[in-house]
Design an enzyme around this catalytic site. Structure first.
Site, PDB file in Angstrom:
ATOM      1  N   HIS A 173       0.826  -1.218   0.000  1.00  0.00           N
ATOM      2  CA  HIS A 173       0.000   0.000   0.000  1.00  0.00           C
ATOM      3  C   HIS A 173       0.855   1.260   0.000  1.00  0.00           C
ATOM      4  CE1 HIS A 173       0.186   1.095   4.367  1.00  0.00           C
ATOM      5  NE2 HIS A 173       0.250  -0.203   4.590  1.00  0.00           N
TER       6      HIS A 173
ATOM      7  N   ASP B  20       6.158   2.137   7.020  1.00  0.00           N
ATOM      8  CA  ASP B  20       4.887   1.438   6.763  1.00  0.00           C
ATOM      9  C   ASP B  20       4.117   2.242   5.722  1.00  0.00           C
ATOM     10  OD1 ASP B  20       2.334   0.341   6.861  1.00  0.00           O
ATOM     11  OD2 ASP B  20       1.970   0.866   8.944  1.00  0.00           O
TER      12      ASP B  20
ATOM     13  N   GLU C 104      -5.268   1.754   2.489  1.00  0.00           N
ATOM     14  CA  GLU C 104      -5.138   0.582   3.359  1.00  0.00           C
ATOM     15  C   GLU C 104      -5.336   0.976   4.807  1.00  0.00           C
ATOM     16  OE1 GLU C 104      -3.166  -2.491   5.901  1.00  0.00           O
ATOM     17  OE2 GLU C 104      -2.758  -0.360   5.753  1.00  0.00           O
ATOM     18  N   GLU C 105      -4.800   2.144   5.166  1.00  0.00           N
ATOM     19  CA  GLU C 105      -4.794   2.562   6.577  1.00  0.00           C
ATOM     20  C   GLU C 105      -6.177   2.972   7.082  1.00  0.00           C
ATOM     21  OE1 GLU C 105      -2.402   1.995   8.439  1.00  0.00           O
ATOM     22  OE2 GLU C 105      -0.484   2.206   7.399  1.00  0.00           O
TER      23      GLU C 105
ATOM     24  N   ASP D  59       3.921  -5.996   3.522  1.00  0.00           N
ATOM     25  CA  ASP D  59       3.623  -4.961   4.512  1.00  0.00           C
ATOM     26  C   ASP D  59       4.564  -5.134   5.698  1.00  0.00           C
ATOM     27  OD1 ASP D  59       2.355  -2.818   5.803  1.00  0.00           O
ATOM     28  OD2 ASP D  59       0.356  -3.530   5.278  1.00  0.00           O
TER      29      ASP D  59
ATOM     30  N   HIS E  45       3.834   2.963  13.245  1.00  0.00           N
ATOM     31  CA  HIS E  45       2.944   4.145  13.353  1.00  0.00           C
ATOM     32  C   HIS E  45       3.511   5.223  14.276  1.00  0.00           C
ATOM     33  CE1 HIS E  45      -1.047   2.356  11.606  1.00  0.00           C
ATOM     34  NE2 HIS E  45       0.019   2.080  10.868  1.00  0.00           N
TER      35      HIS E  45
END
Lengths: 329, 348
Positions: free
Chosen positions: A60, A163, A193-194, A216, A302
């Site tokens: 992604h 990410d 995606e998130e 990922d 994150h």
């Protein structure tokens, strides 16, 4: 691969605003693949024509970030989160808007970290009042923590957003080997995606693959106070067996392990108890496909400093190429 | 010219509790057929109304407004002529006791949701809301009479009560989302065929209130639109509601800024409005629009969606209030979109 990662990190791509990064990836992918097109949602779908089974890899392009809701009289920017934001990690960090405007993520004075949430934060962009702020930022604009890329000791790097720019970088590097692929191979660079694993679903519907493999990041069990998890930095490509969104196809998992062994690629088994990936939507789009995922073990996902070991990323790259070179049945 | 208030009133009077949208099929078809080339009921209960531009291979614009409304369903018929019930869509329990309802059985009968008098309540009882399964509807019928009219599984709706307020405002049951259905129908009725840049598919869709996806997605799968505009109500601004998640009544339609809708299409709508001399409001729905658009975007190989909203107050009650000028502003925007060739371009 790391050069790609450095470039991708620089291009902001908060969910819903992936256009610029797609343009960059497309310009590279066109050198190695036959057809590269963007679909209705903005997914970049790249095809390398070949015979055999339809094999799809997906990483992604979007990153977590924020969206401006309103600007107050003092010129502070209020916002809502886009994707899973850890506000303890975001407090007082620098942020950047797409137009280059910078700011600081500030919690309400005196607020305890247990009470951190989006409504209690503003971004101070240095404006003296609302009028000045509105010249730079408007409602609906997206922004993210400032990107960074730092080499640590050994093979490690940290920064953001790893990410899933690392997944994109791996696929871009793998594309260079496209002429040796033995399947009908498609690379998808997905959007959104998130915010609920959205883009890959329509891309997979469009492509109808026989095999779908996501690239990922995944958590590790070797960090400071980590929950027990049998994935460590430096132990190789993680082959996902399960996460909170999907149970991977067991036959594909077995095959991926076998291909890794045959090619002397270091790999580890991954069972992630939280989090989701594009794997879930690949598995369920249209009439479904055999789905799996290759993960790059990553600490501090994150946050402003996600940490990986480059040898793991290289192992993931080798595994992608090895799978693409294996005639699948 | 269609009278906006009248049309909304007519739509509100067609019972369409989630899951029972087919009940009003004939009424609705008769009401809207004059404005379309073709009206049909899709498998999932969505009404599809098409107006063609008359050119071959024209692009397709889907304009979706959910037609269903919140309501209830009969779960049992009890001695004494009482009915127990469950919800269809998100009900607000605070407004239930003593509400007037219609039960749509073999005939439409009237009922009142029982309310325990304050005198009989135990200490502290007034501080908590009764659960839905503790509530009953009193119909006044005996159990035997009631069984002849009502069956388990019949739909229930709040009292049909559309009324005019001052100025452009009207109130009543199911303004969510009949107001937006009206905006879509008005746009289709008023747009001149020669000026249309696309074939217009208005979907008055089913089951939004229960599943937030319902019939709009299955209908879209057949229609395969190039782009879609979802129109639904949004919160009107009042003290205690954040500005960014609400819009002011009487100040026009609002577009949603979100990570899951199409920014290019959204920006085009803002441009079209400004170019025509009227302003759109904006609301920010970071990750989820709370409308059909969130699911519709992911239909098939993807549909770029924008959301256009009409502000509404007292949402999910039997007295939802809207301002017809906002409905007309939305209709005007839809007409501009339908006539805009550039909206279908990849870049602009």
């Amino acid at each position: 691969m790391l050069n790609y990662l450095r470039e991708l990190i620089k291009i902001q791509s908060v969910s819903g605003a992936e256009k610029n990064i797609a343009l960059y990836i497309k310009s590279e992918m066109e050198k190695y693949f036959d057809e590269c097109e963007t679909d209705a949602l903005g997914n970049l779908i790249c095809r390398k024509n070949g015979s055999g089974k339809k094999l799809l890899f997906c990483a992604h392009m979007d990153e977590i970030g924020f969206i401006v809701t309103t600007i107050d009289d003092k010129g502070f920017v209020h916002f809502a989160p886009v994707g899973g934001i850890d506000f303890v990690a975001a407090a007082y960090a620098s942020v950047a808007f797409a137009n280059g405007t910078r700011g600081v993520m500030v919690p309400e004075a005196g607020l305890k970290s247990d009470d951190f949430k989006a409504e209690k934060f503003v971004v101070d962009i240095g404006a003296k009042d609302k009028k000045q702020a509105e010249r730079l930022v408007k409602t609906g604009d997206t922004f993210a923590l400032v990107p960074s890329y730092t080499r640590l000791r050994g093979n490690r790097i940290c920064g953001r957003p790893i990410d899933d720019k690392i997944g994109c970088a791996i696929l871009m590097a793998a594309a260079k080997e496209a002429d040796s692929f033995k399947n009908n191979t498609t690379f998808v660079f997905s959007v959104q995606e998130e915010v609920g694993i959205r883009g890959s679903r329509v891309a997979a519907f469009n492509c109808r693959p026989d095999y779908g493999i996501a690239l990922d990041v995944t958590s590790t069990g070797d960090g400071h106070g980590s929950k027990p998890m049998a994935v460590s930095l430096g132990e190789g490509a993680a082959v996902k067996i399960k996460d909170a969104s999907v149970i991977c196809d067991s036959e594909l998992v077995r095959k991926m392990g076998e291909i890794a062994e045959e090619n002397n690629i270091k790999w580890q088994r991954e069972v992630l108890t939280a989090g989701g990936t594009d794997t879930a939507s690949l598995q369920l789009a249209a009439s479904g496909c055999r789905a799996g995922c290759i993960s790059v073990p990553t600490r501090y996902i994150h946050t402003a400093n996600e940490e990986i070991d480059c040898s793991d990323a290289k192992a993931c790259l080798d595994l992608v190429v090895a799978i693409a070179r294996t005639e699948l049945e | 010219m269609i009278n906006t208030k009248e049309l909304i009133g007519q739509l509100c009077n067609i019972m369409s509790v989630t899951g029972y949208e087919h009940r009003g099929a004939q009424e609705l078809t008769e009401l809207i057929s004059p404005y379309f080339d073709h009206v049909y009921e899709a498998v999932g209960g969505t009404y599809v109304a098409v107006k063609y531009c008359g050119r071959d291979a024209a692009p397709r614009l889907m304009l979706d407004a959910h037609f269903d409304e919140i309501g209830m369903i009969v779960t049992d018929i009890l001695p004494g002529g009482y009915l127990s019930f469950s919800h269809m869509g998100g009900l607000d329990r605070r407004i239930m006791p003593a509400s007037e309802v219609y039960i749509y059985g073999r005939e439409k009968i009237y009922g009142v949701i029982c309310s325990k008098p304050p005198h009989l309540q135990k200490p502290g009882e007034s501080k908590k809301l009764p659960a839905l399964d503790e509530m009953l509807i009193d119909t006044g019928y005996s159990e035997d009479e009631l069984r002849k009219i009502v069956s388990i599984g019949d739909g229930i709706g709040f009292y049909e009560s559309t009324a005019e307020l001052l100025g452009n405002r009207i109130c009543g049951r199911s303004m969510d989302n009949k107001a937006c259905c009206a905006a879509a129908i008005i746009a289709a009725a008023n747009v001149e065929r020669e000026k249309m840049a696309c074939d217009l598919y208005v979907t008055l869709s089913s089951r939004e209130e229960e599943s937030l996806a319902g019939g709009c997605v299955t209908a879209a799968y057949d229609i395969r639109p190039d782009i879609a505009i979802v129109t639904d109500v949004t919160f009107s601004r009042f003290p205690g509601v954040d500005d960014y998640e609400s819009a002011k009544m009487g100040e026009g339609a609002s577009v949603s800024l979100s990570a899951v809708t199409d920014r290019k299409l959204t920006n085009r709508l803002i441009y079209l409005a400004e170019n025509a001399g009227f302003k759109l409001q904006t609301t920010v729905d970071a990750e989820n629009t709370g409308t059909n658009a969130t699911a519709l975007t992911l239909c098939g190989d993807g549909i770029p969606c924008a959301v256009v909203s009409v502000p509404l107050s007292c949402m999910h009650t039997y007295n939802e209030i809207i301002d017809t000028s906002d409905v007309e502003a939305a209709a005007k925007l839809f007409m501009l979109a339908v006539c805009d060739e550039d909206i279908f371009r990849e870049e602009y």
